[in-house]
Design a protein around this motif. Structure first.
Motif, PDB file in Angstrom:
ATOM      1  N   SER A 159      -1.448  -0.864   8.693  1.00 41.62           N
ATOM      2  CA  SER A 159      -1.094  -0.323   7.378  1.00 41.62           C
ATOM      3  C   SER A 159       0.245   0.395   7.434  1.00 41.62           C
ATOM      4  CB  SER A 159      -2.189   0.631   6.876  1.00 41.62           C
ATOM      5  OG  SER A 159      -2.188   1.853   7.615  1.00 41.62           O
ATOM      6  N   HIS A 160       0.594   0.978   8.580  1.00 39.79           N
ATOM      7  CA  HIS A 160       1.928   1.570   8.761  1.00 39.79           C
ATOM      8  C   HIS A 160       2.964   0.473   9.004  1.00 39.79           C
ATOM      9  CE1 HIS A 160       0.387   5.680   8.951  1.00 39.79           C
ATOM     10  NE2 HIS A 160      -0.500   5.295   9.855  1.00 39.79           N
ATOM     11  N   GLU A 215      -4.176  -6.154   4.126  1.00 51.80           N
ATOM     12  CA  GLU A 215      -3.247  -6.093   2.996  1.00 51.80           C
ATOM     13  C   GLU A 215      -1.818  -6.310   3.479  1.00 51.80           C
ATOM     14  OE1 GLU A 215      -3.035  -3.338  -1.013  1.00 51.80           O
ATOM     15  OE2 GLU A 215      -3.342  -2.368   0.924  1.00 51.80           O
ATOM     16  N   TYR A 216      -1.154  -7.266   2.861  1.00 54.89           N
ATOM     17  CA  TYR A 216       0.229  -7.583   3.248  1.00 54.89           C
ATOM     18  C   TYR A 216       1.041  -7.887   2.007  1.00 54.89           C
ATOM     19  CZ  TYR A 216       4.301  -9.913   5.152  1.00 54.89           C
ATOM     20  OH  TYR A 216       5.592 -10.267   5.446  1.00 54.89           O
ATOM     21  N   PRO A 217       2.175  -7.148   1.812  1.00 53.23           N
ATOM     22  CA  PRO A 217       2.503  -5.862   2.453  1.00 53.23           C
ATOM     23  C   PRO A 217       1.519  -4.764   2.025  1.00 53.23           C
ATOM     24  CG  PRO A 217       4.434  -6.846   1.381  1.00 53.23           C
ATOM     25  CD  PRO A 217       3.236  -7.595   0.897  1.00 53.23           C
ATOM     26  N   THR A 218       1.543  -3.659   2.731  1.00 49.13           N
ATOM     27  CA  THR A 218       0.691  -2.527   2.407  1.00 49.13           C
ATOM     28  C   THR A 218       0.907  -2.106   0.950  1.00 49.13           C
ATOM     29  OG1 THR A 218       0.741  -1.778   4.698  1.00 49.13           O
ATOM     30  CG2 THR A 218       0.146  -0.143   3.031  1.00 49.13           C
ATOM     31  N   ALA A 219      -0.204  -1.834   0.254  1.00 48.70           N
ATOM     32  CA  ALA A 219      -0.205  -1.383  -1.145  1.00 48.70           C
ATOM     33  C   ALA A 219       0.179  -2.483  -2.131  1.00 48.70           C
ATOM     34  CB  ALA A 219       0.712  -0.180  -1.345  1.00 48.70           C
ATOM     35  N   SER A 220       0.134  -3.756  -1.686  1.00 49.41           N
ATOM     36  CA  SER A 220       0.486  -4.862  -2.579  1.00 49.41           C
ATOM     37  C   SER A 220      -0.726  -5.449  -3.287  1.00 49.41           C
ATOM     38  CB  SER A 220       1.177  -5.974  -1.787  1.00 49.41           C
ATOM     39  OG  SER A 220       0.259  -6.588  -0.876  1.00 49.41           O
ATOM     40  N   HIS A 234      -2.398  -7.740  -1.943  1.00 47.87           N
ATOM     41  CA  HIS A 234      -2.396  -9.138  -1.481  1.00 47.87           C
ATOM     42  C   HIS A 234      -2.887  -9.152  -0.032  1.00 47.87           C
ATOM     43  CE1 HIS A 234      -1.246 -13.284  -1.213  1.00 47.87           C
ATOM     44  NE2 HIS A 234      -0.344 -13.064  -0.278  1.00 47.87           N
ATOM     45  N   TYR A 235      -3.918  -9.972   0.243  1.00 50.44           N
ATOM     46  CA  TYR A 235      -4.549  -9.957   1.565  1.00 50.44           C
ATOM     47  C   TYR A 235      -4.340 -11.297   2.278  1.00 50.44           C
ATOM     48  CZ  TYR A 235      -6.725  -5.530   0.491  1.00 50.44           C
ATOM     49  OH  TYR A 235      -6.924  -4.202   0.192  1.00 50.44           O
ATOM     50  N   LYS A 253      -3.225 -14.234  11.387  1.00 44.42           N
ATOM     51  CA  LYS A 253      -2.308 -15.332  11.693  1.00 44.42           C
ATOM     52  C   LYS A 253      -1.279 -15.492  10.583  1.00 44.42           C
ATOM     53  CE  LYS A 253      -2.093 -20.361  12.062  1.00 44.42           C
ATOM     54  NZ  LYS A 253      -2.832 -21.615  11.859  1.00 44.42           N
ATOM     55  N   GLU A 254      -1.725 -15.420   9.344  1.00 41.17           N
ATOM     56  CA  GLU A 254      -0.806 -15.552   8.209  1.00 41.17           C
ATOM     57  C   GLU A 254       0.200 -14.406   8.176  1.00 41.17           C
ATOM     58  OE1 GLU A 254      -3.703 -17.928   5.042  1.00 41.17           O
ATOM     59  OE2 GLU A 254      -3.774 -15.733   5.166  1.00 41.17           O
ATOM     60  N   VAL A 255      -0.251 -13.201   8.519  1.00 40.00           N
ATOM     61  CA  VAL A 255       0.674 -12.069   8.584  1.00 40.00           C
ATOM     62  C   VAL A 255       1.751 -12.336   9.632  1.00 40.00           C
ATOM     63  CG1 VAL A 255       0.908  -9.630   9.209  1.00 40.00           C
ATOM     64  CG2 VAL A 255      -0.969 -10.375   7.735  1.00 40.00           C
TER      65      VAL A 255
END
Length: 875
Positions: A695-696, A780-785, A787-788, A792-794
């Motif tokens: 998350s950071h 969550e990517y990016p954090t606070a978006s 969007h999950y 691997k996708e990250v």
């Protein structure tokens, strides 16, 4: 199997290659001063007149693998005060951000055997602005950007030459050379082009008396005589004038005492520019150049052809073009195989130039420390202070190898952890060379008797992050995939040496014997609040999250290797158990289970921090959100049920340990919860901590930039981190570009930029975690978006951000070039890429060493990873 792949099975095809350094002056090897001031003991101005002891430098240079004979280019535009025989750059005191090359040159193509190579040098037609570059950079503060050659405007009106140098091998000792000079100006322009051949000086030091010779053999050939070389002729076309001198120091110019002979190393330069009688009229010497005086029409080009070969011939050029075209076609076929899954043309270009840079940055490296300390019989003895100075305790080190270096101008020497990353990229195209490089550092004449691996020549005893074992196993698997057979001899031999090195870390870098490691600066230069390589006050111990995490990763790498070796020899089962246990002890210490219960995970911030332990065991956490706290991600492996079934003794010992230490099993590894593919996770982070740490990392107001993961959180842009230690106020601000402080010379920066190797390890670790958790685990990517994505996708998204540094964006710009219109738009610039040391954390502009295709060459791996199925990550 294509032709280049076939040549890779014939080691003699690598006898000649791009082994000449871009810079020999200002190196530790050539420093014989009392105070260790290498930058001023030998300088760029001295270089044209001084015969080097340990190696050679040149432009677009090649040599044999013992560097007995060298070939390179020199130029004179009839305006400069000296011939351009070597690249110019600033030393560490002259640059406002440390040493930096001030030239424009590009490594465009190469095959692993150097059967074909191509590079480009941009040579100004106006007088080269040497003094302006020195003075302007001296004037600028650390808060201002470096003043580069292109910033002078010298290329604005296109008054320059593009000089393409190509090499194609007709045989192992038969090299075709093509030099094509394009006049980009709107007016005719003149210059001298001087292809130069010379012997490295091995005879002047009182250790070897044999002296080779070059002499005129015919109107278009130079005879080469050396008792250890097959190459015997240099043929050339056209009306070039042969000039001869000796590769001997001009002692009159440098030291004001008489020369030993009348035609010293700079004789050709003095003859050409000053009209001196400083070349040998007898057409004999140990250095020779063919002087072509050319006038090239506006917008036109001129080609010079030469052939360096092992036989006499009446027509050296009858088959020249056919052979050249054949080698280029073979290079294209080689890369077509490498790029079969890469469909984007720009990605193909980036991939090929990245690998070309890796292959051009191979260098003959000679540094025999005992001889260097002793001095040579025929020269004055070095000052006695050397015996207490730099590298005096590395007398066993005996380098004389072809080595992959980070940048042949800025870093013309190996560095232990850089080299590990280099091999990961080189291993994709030449696994045998990668294996040899990794094996080399563990040989007795490299490795310190204590078990330490040499770091880099400025301080061989500095501790680099222990990534060697991970690189070894990656290359072992790449090699097996390429050849269809596993090289257990390689893996087994290097494993034994790594055991000694692992023990060195445990004994030397865990002072409190609590599995929390100190390590030192560990390659991250100025990332901390203080210089982490400097001695701390008595009684103060720095306990490092990165040092401890690197060791956890090292233990898992060694576990990985042990289990592989156990399939070949069951005796290694016990070693697998040892490293399994060692990893868990380190993991437990990091998770609040060390002595006095002061682990490195901070529950309040949910992040890993370094800490300082002072007297009475008081602990001060250094709460800087930096790459230091993300490195725990790297310590992760996945063990399959199949592996345990195939190693029942290991499984039994492991389960015995876990039964007796269920606290470690439950806290660290989720051992009793199998993944979706009957897998078990070994990592420093369980599911909750992964999510909190990421998350950071994935927060665009902290670590995540448009161009990858920053080395420091952006939260410190407005409010730097501050702390008071021992009465001294210390601060760590967010600095996304060049360093604003002089820690480690100031020529690198870990307080905000994006660094390719760390991002590569982040992506690889996310893929390993995904292998265990599967698609069910999303973050969550990016954090606070809102969007999950899967882990691997990250990783793939981070790889895309890194690739965006080099790819043209929607505006047709490459972020690596910054806001320079010439680089972005000019057709003679915009597709020639530089692979920088690191990248601006906000805009992606390339920074630091401009040709560090070393670890930045990992972009080639990421392109392959992005376009290929997920790799097999299981143990």
């Amino acid at each position: 199997m294509n032709q280049e792949q076939k040549r890779l099975h014939q080691p003699h095809w690598k006898r000649w290659g791009s082994y000449v350094s871009d810079r020999q002056w200002g190196t530790v090897r050539e420093d014989y001063s009392a105070n260790g001031d290498a930058w001023n003991f030998t300088t760029h101005d001295m270089a044209r007149s001084k015969a080097w002891r340990w190696g050679e430098e040149g432009i677009a240079g090649i040599s044999d693998d013992k560097q007995l004979l060298c070939f390179a280019l020199a130029f004179w535009n009839k305006r400069d005060a000296c011939v351009k025989e070597r690249y110019f750059g600033l030393n560490n005191q002259q640059g406002n951000h440390g040493e930096d090359v001030k030239e424009l040159y590009y490594y465009l193509d190469a095959t692993p055997t150097h059967s074909y190579m191509k590079m480009l040098y941009k040579y100004p037609q106006q007088e080269y602005p040497y003094e302006w570059l020195i003075q302007e950079n001296a004037r600028r503060s650390r808060l201002e950007p470096e003043f580069e050659l292109i910033d002078t405007g010298i290329f604005n009106e296109d008054n320059y030459f593009d000089v393409y140098t190509e090499y194609a091998k007709a045989g192992t000792d038969d090299i075709l050379i093509k030099i094509t000079i394009h006049n980009r100006s709107k007016e005719d322009a003149s210059l001298h082009v001087l292809p130069t051949v010379w012997f490295r000086n091995t005879w002047a030091w009182g250790r070897h008396d044999y002296k080779p010779a070059l002499y005129k053999n015919s109107d278009h050939s130079i005879r080469i005589e050396h008792e250890k070389l097959a190459v015997s002729e240099l043929y050339f076309e056209g009306d070039g004038e042969m000039l001869f001198c000796e590769n001997e120091t001009n002692t009159q110019r440098l030291y004001n005492y008489d020369n030993r002979q009348p035609y010293p190393k700079d004789g050709i330069v003095d003859h050409l520019i000053h009209g001196k009688r400083s070349v040998n009229p007898g057409m004999l010497g140990t250095k020779a150049a063919i002087n072509y005086e050319l006038t090239i029409a506006a917008g036109s080009s001129h080609t010079i052809r030469l052939r360096l070969c092992d036989h006499e011939t009446s027509d050296a050029f009858v088959d020249f073009e056919a052979l050249f075209n054949q080698r280029l076609a073979e290079a294209d076929a080689f890369y077509a195989d490498q790029q079969q899954h890469i469909t984007n043309e720009d990605e193909r270009r980036i991939h090929r130039q990245a690998i070309a840079g890796m292959l051009w940055n191979k260098q003959f490296y000679s540094y025999k420390v005992q001889q260097w300390l002793d001095g040579d019989p025929a020269t004055p003895p070095p000052p006695p202070q050397r015996w207490q100075g730099r590298n005096n305790d590395w007398k066993q080190l005996n380098n004389e190898h072809i080595i992959s270096v980070p940048d042949k101008w800025e870093f013309p020497w190996y560095a232990a952890w850089d080299l590990g990353f280099h091999c990961v990229t080189i291993g994709m195209v030449d696994p045998d060379f990668a294996k040899q490089q990794l094996q080399m550092l563990t040989e007795e004449w490299f490795m310190h008797p204590s078990g330490m691996l040499p770091a880099y020549e400025w301080s061989l005893g500095d501790a680099n992050p222990p990534i060697h074992a991970g690189a070894v196993f990656r290359i072992f698997r790449l090699d097996a995939k390429a050849k269809g057979v596993k090289d257990f001899e390689f893996l087994e031999s290097i494993f034994h040496k790594l055991l000694i090195n692992f023990t060195w870390w445990v004994n030397r870098k865990d002072k409190e014997d609590n599995n929390i490691f100190e390590g030192g600066f560990l390659g991250l230069d100025n990332i901390g609040v203080f210089d982490r390589s400097a001695p701390l006050p008595e009684g103060v111990i720095a306990e490092q999250a990165d040092g401890t995490s690197w060791m956890a990763m090292y233990a898992l790498n060694m576990l990985h290797i042990s289990l592989e070796l156990a399939t070949h020899n069951k005796a290694y089962t016990g070693m697998a158990t040892k490293f399994f246990e060692h990893f868990l002890y380190i993991a437990g210490a990091m998770a609040n289970m060390g002595k006095n219960h002061t682990g490195l995970w901070d529950e309040e911030d949910e992040f890993y921090y370094d800490q300082v332990r002072v007297k009475n065991h008081q602990v001060v956490k250094l709460k800087v959100k930096s790459m230091v706290g993300l490195i725990p991600l790297f310590a992760v492996e996945v063990i399959t049920k199949e592996t345990l079934d195939n190693n029942p003794v290991f499984a039994e010992r492991m389960n015995w340990f876990l039964r007796h230490r269920p606290d470690l099993a439950l806290l660290v590894s989720r051992w009793y919860e199998e993944g979706k593919q009957d897998t078990h996770l070994l990592g420093l982070l369980g599911g909750h901590r992964i999510k909190r740490l990421l998350s950071h990392m994935l927060d665009e107001t902290q670590f995540l930039s448009d161009y990858g993961v920053r080395s420091l959180s952006r939260q410190y842009a407005q409010h730097p981190y501050n702390i008071k230690l021992n009465g001294v106020e210390m601060s760590v601000p967010y600095v996304p570009g060049d360093s604003d402080c002089d820690m480690y010379g100031g020529n690198s920066n870990w307080r905000g930029p994006v660094w390719m190797p760390m991002n590569f390890l982040i992506i690889e670790s996310l893929r390993k975690y995904h292998f265990y958790y599967s698609d069910d685990f999303k973050i969550e990517y990016p954090t606070a978006s809102g969007h999950y994505l899967t882990l691997k996708e990250v990783g793939t998204e981070i790889a895309n951000r890194l690739l965006a540094i080099f790819l043209r964006n929607e505006q047709g710009k490459r972020p690596v070039f910054g806001d320079n219109d010439k680089l972005q738009n000019d057709p003679h610039f915009r597709d020639h890429l530089l692979f920088h040391e690191y990248f601006h954390g906000d805009n992606g502009r390339g920074l630091g060493a401009s040709h560090q295709t070393g670890w930045t060459g990992l972009i080639a791996n990421l392109i392959v990873m992005k376009n290929s199925p997920i790799a097999d990550l299981k143990i």
